[in-house]
Design an enzyme around this catalytic site. Structure first.
Site, PDB file in Angstrom:
ATOM      1  N   TRP B 324       0.842  -1.205   0.000  1.00  0.00           N
ATOM      2  CA  TRP B 324       0.000   0.000   0.000  1.00  0.00           C
ATOM      3  C   TRP B 324       0.876   1.254   0.000  1.00  0.00           C
ATOM      4  CZ3 TRP B 324      -0.273   4.068   3.465  1.00  0.00           C
ATOM      5  CH2 TRP B 324      -1.360   4.922   3.314  1.00  0.00           C
ATOM      6  N   HIS B 325       2.054   1.144   0.653  1.00  0.00           N
ATOM      7  CA  HIS B 325       2.917   2.330   0.753  1.00  0.00           C
ATOM      8  C   HIS B 325       3.572   2.701  -0.564  1.00  0.00           C
ATOM      9  CE1 HIS B 325       2.458   1.542   5.037  1.00  0.00           C
ATOM     10  NE2 HIS B 325       2.785   2.800   5.221  1.00  0.00           N
ATOM     11  N   GLY B 326       3.654   1.781  -1.500  1.00  0.00           N
ATOM     12  CA  GLY B 326       4.254   2.139  -2.777  1.00  0.00           C
ATOM     13  C   GLY B 326       4.589   0.920  -3.605  1.00  0.00           C
TER      14      GLY B 326
END
Lengths: 383, 465
Positions: B324-326
């Site tokens: 989700w962070h990247g």
């Protein structure tokens, strides 16, 4: 166990505010903050500091846009700090009757900027270049011009639509231009620690104007330390020679310069050919390019002349590029000017230099022109 | 428009007084919605089309879900919402990443596949508003909340500018009821909100950007040039940088919402004082960790299916949390490390029923902090080579600059402070302060923010997620 409050609940619908007053303490804080900021500004003013324009990529990009918009009338100044410090833009515009655009960038090569102007079909004005031998010797020098050009291309591609970046830059510029705490690109913390709390702080001798002209007042700096510091930097001396007097230091630097070899730049002729291509591109559109060797003095001049002999570089460059040119050594009024730091003129000499420049370059002196006449000193080797 | 920018100062100086002056709750909400869209359009006006599409679709699907009785059709509607939202997120955020990995997989098979570059620009905050919006359709599907929100209220819930681009991920169940009733703004409440904004900006500008970021950036750019002190400065300093950056942003968001009369939940609770990793995730980015718990971990089965399935669920949740962070394998590695930590903690807890004694408590706290910092190396480094190079600095003894020492000291002080304060909240601490102390704290923040101004303005780290 943690004493979690209801404010930790992910489904929170009402946040508990710590009891007591908050409005009055916040007002007091705002007042204290205003007093502190105002106090720092007043203190800086008392120490003689004035607000300056921050010579940023954004400011440059706006000037670059003018170079494209002004067409044939434009006088476009390209180069590095000498162009910014030595030329009085108001005087130049007054004497020539043409709008001037300052595109010189401190500590950078003129080549990428000239290439960018050559590639822009809208640029049809007169480009005056602050010539330096070493930048022709290496066209791949990494300097600040890349960031400035990048900002210009970004601005061009996005147009003038108001967005966060442009709005922020505009607001930031307005604040920085009017507050002493941001003068010369410093942060308020830098101004506090390096200017106010340091009793030996270098006085503000250099001011950038909104049109990117810069004015230096060398009477505000400690001489001859400032001059020798520049001379040593120019001659590549990193350690102060072990001497006890200014005279001895002068001799030590002179000896170092005398022992310096002539700079070897094997790519120079080829690179001059590339520059020539840019010149022709501009000339084909009715514009022109004038190369100017700006004044140097004392040990800075000696070092430059030792590393870059006129016949080996400047004359050969003109032979390849075949464009109007001016060497300050050929103009008595310019030779008479002294660069206090060896490299740049004091603001009090800007007008004299600018008048001499316009007088010596027929293309500038005669006002609006179609094709420029080569100046007398176009090829010094033929003198 | 960053919270620590002059543009935002102007935006807030216009929006806040007008909001207070407007009469009628409907007018206030319409105005806030317009202001939030202007705020979002400041990055790129085209982004608002994606935001509006996602908002309109989820609102319509939720209305249908609310009226639909057939379980099959309800499930289909939910699948459409999930596919649309996660499809958009996947395309914009993971499109290039997926393409590169397909290319690499083909290369392993000896096939040269050169697809045209997509050059996809990630819309700011899409990860945050997608999750916020999904919380609505999923909760409506579960019949936990009614689907009775008006389009305006729903659009404002999704786009409300304090949380729009970097959270906290506010739940529909929390914000929609607040939008249904007029919010009363008192001077003390708004002033407290502004104090939180000032503290948040101070954390961001002074600690994250000035104290930690320069050293962290330098070490990660050339780890081979640094010794153990520089390595420690980056190792511990990034923990400080990301906490003060994101924690500061969250505090600004909470404070700004409060100025307009809305309640956002805490997003951080002294996370580095955590006693173990499950405790860490109850304190770090709470709005994301609870979202993943409620909408991923529990639906996967949570801890209801035996030890091995619990471990699998933990690992899947943390790997997806990392992703989700990247779009990077390093974020997945970071998530995987936290998954392993959580599984390891579960195994340990079976042998040690509780954390008895001060020594074990201290050992757990220190171990948690150190291992969280190890995971941050994977999070911060662009690749495994850089991560190992940063860790290898611990084997080199060489001189260090004062800024490296300051970053180490600052990070250790932060750890000590969080450990000491872990059973309290910022609200508790501020509640016990006198009027004079409150004024002094706010004034110190104002002066600190001013002194730190003028350098390069770093975007909040979480904007990219």
């Amino acid at each position: 166990m943690p004493s979690f409050t209801s404010n930790s609940d992910i489904h929170l619908t009402r946040r508990a505010v710590p009891g007591g007053r908050w409005f009055a303490p916040l007002c007091v804080a705002a007042l204290l903050g205003a007093v502190a900021i105002g106090g720092q500004e007043a203190w800086l003013a008392a120490r003689g500091f004035v607000p300056t324009v921050v010579d940023s990529a954004s400011t440059w990009a706006h000037q670059r846009a003018r170079a494209s918009e002004l067409g044939h009338d434009a006088l476009i100044l390209v180069g590095s700090s000498r162009m910014q410090l030595d030329v009085d833009l108001d005087e130049l515009q007054h004497l020539t009757g043409r709008p001037a655009v300052q595109l010189a960038i401190d500590g950078s090569s003129f080549v990428p900027i000239l290439a960018d102007l050559a590639a822009d079909e809208r640029v049809t004005g007169t480009v005056i270049v602050d010539y330096q031998d070493h930048v022709v010797g290496d066209l791949h020098l990494q300097d600040g011009s890349a960031a400035y050009l990048s900002e210009w291309h970004r601005m061009e591609s996005r147009g003038s639509v108001l967005n966060f970046t442009t709005a922020e830059k505009w607001l930031d510029g307005r604040m920085h231009d009017h507050m002493r705490s941001f003068a010369d690109g410093a942060s308020p913390f830098d101004s506090l620690t390096l200017r106010l709390l340091d009793r030996q702080a270098t006085p503000q001798y250099l001011v950038t104007l909104p049109d990117r002209e810069r004015r230096a007042d060398y009477s505000r700096v400690a001489m001859p330390q400032f001059y020798y510091s520049r001379a040593m930097r120019n001659a590549g001396i990193n350690k102060i020679p072990p001497v006890t007097s200014w005279q001895a230091l002068n001799e030590a630097i002179s000896a170092h310069i005398a022992a310096m070899p002539v700079s070897d730049m094997p790519a120079f002729d080829g690179n001059a050919g590339i520059v020539s291509g840019y010149v022709r591109q501009i000339e084909r559109r009715g514009g022109q390019v004038i190369f100017v060797m700006f004044p140097r003095s004392g040990l800075v001049r000696a070092a430059d002349e030792k590393m870059f002999p006129k016949e080996r570089y400047w004359s050969r460059f003109l032979g390849v590029v075949r464009a109007p040119a001016l060497d300050y050594r050929d103009v008595p009024e310019m030779v008479a000017l002294i660069c206090p730091d060896g490299s740049h003129l004091d603001a009090r000499d800007q007008q004299t230099f600018t008048k001499a420049l316009v007088t010596a370059v027929p293309a500038l002196r005669d006002g609006k022109m179609g094709v420029a006449n080569p100046v007398a000193a176009q090829d010094p080797s033929e003198e | 428009m960053l919270f620590n920018s002059l543009s935002f100062l102007v935006f807030f100086a216009v929006v806040f007084p007008l909001y207070l002056l407007l009469r009628g709750w409907g007018a206030k909400k319409t105005f806030l919605l317009l202001a939030s869209y202007v705020f979002y359009a400041a990055w790129n006006p085209a982004y608002i089309l994606i935001l509006a599409f996602s908002t309109g679709l989820d609102w319509w699907l939720a209305r249908r879900l609310g009226r639909e009785a057939s379980p099959g059709r309800r499930k289909a509607l939910l699948v459409v919402s999930l596919a649309a939202n996660l499809g958009l997120l996947g395309f914009f955020k993971y499109g290039d990443f997926a393409l590169q990995n397909v290319q690499a997989a083909f290369a392993l098979l000896g096939v040269t596949y050169m697809p045209p570059a997509w050059d996809i620009v990630l819309p700011v905050g899409i990860s945050f508003y997608t999750f916020a919006s999904l919380s609505y359709t999923i909760d409506v599907y579960r019949r936990e909340i009614p689907a009775d929100a008006s389009l305006r209220d729903y659009a404002l819930f999704v786009a409300f500018f304090p949380h729009l681009v970097a959270g906290p991920i506010v739940r529909a169940r929390a914000l929609l009821p607040q939008l249904a009733e007029p919010r009363r703004v008192t001077p003390d409440q708004a002033a407290y909100g502004l104090v939180l904004v000032l503290i948040g900006l101070f954390c961001k500008d002074i600690f994250a950007d000035r104290l930690f970021a320069p050293v962290v950036d330098a070490v990660y750019a050339a780890p081979q040039s640094f010794g153990i002190v520089g390595g420690l400065a980056a190792f511990l300093g990034f923990a400080g940088q990301i906490y003060f950056d994101f924690g500061g942003y969250s505090l600004c968001a909470i404070g700004l919402a409060l100025c307009f009369g809305f309640a956002f939940p805490d997003n951080f609770r002294f996370p580095y004082g955590a006693r173990g990793f499950s405790d860490f995730w109850r304190r770090w980015h709470i709005s994301l960790s609870t979202w993943l718990r409620d909408y991923l971990y529990i639906p996967l089965g949570g801890n209801r299916g035996g030890e091995w399935s619990t471990r699998r669920n933990l690992m899947v949740t943390m790997l997806l949390g990392g992703l989700w962070h990247g779009a990077s394998w390093m974020f997945i590695l970071w998530g995987g490390l936290h998954g392993l930590y959580l599984i390891g903690e579960r195994i340990l807890r079976r042998h040690v029923a509780s954390w008895p004694g001060a020594f074990v408590d201290a050992a757990a706290t220190i171990t948690t902090f150190v291992l969280v910092c190890v995971a941050w190396v994977a999070f911060r480094a662009p690749d495994v080579g850089t991560a190992t190079a940063v860790l290898r600095t611990f084997c080199r003894i060489q001189g260090a600059s004062p800024t490296e020492w300051m970053a180490v000291a600052g990070a250790v002080a932060m750890f000590g402070w969080q450990w000491r304060m872990r059973d309290r909240t910022l609200d508790d601490i501020l509640a016990s302060s006198s009027d004079g102390a409150r004024a002094a704290i706010a004034a110190a923040c104002v002066i600190g923010i001013f002194l730190a101004a003028g350098g390069d303005q770093r975007a909040f780290i979480y904007f990219q997620f």
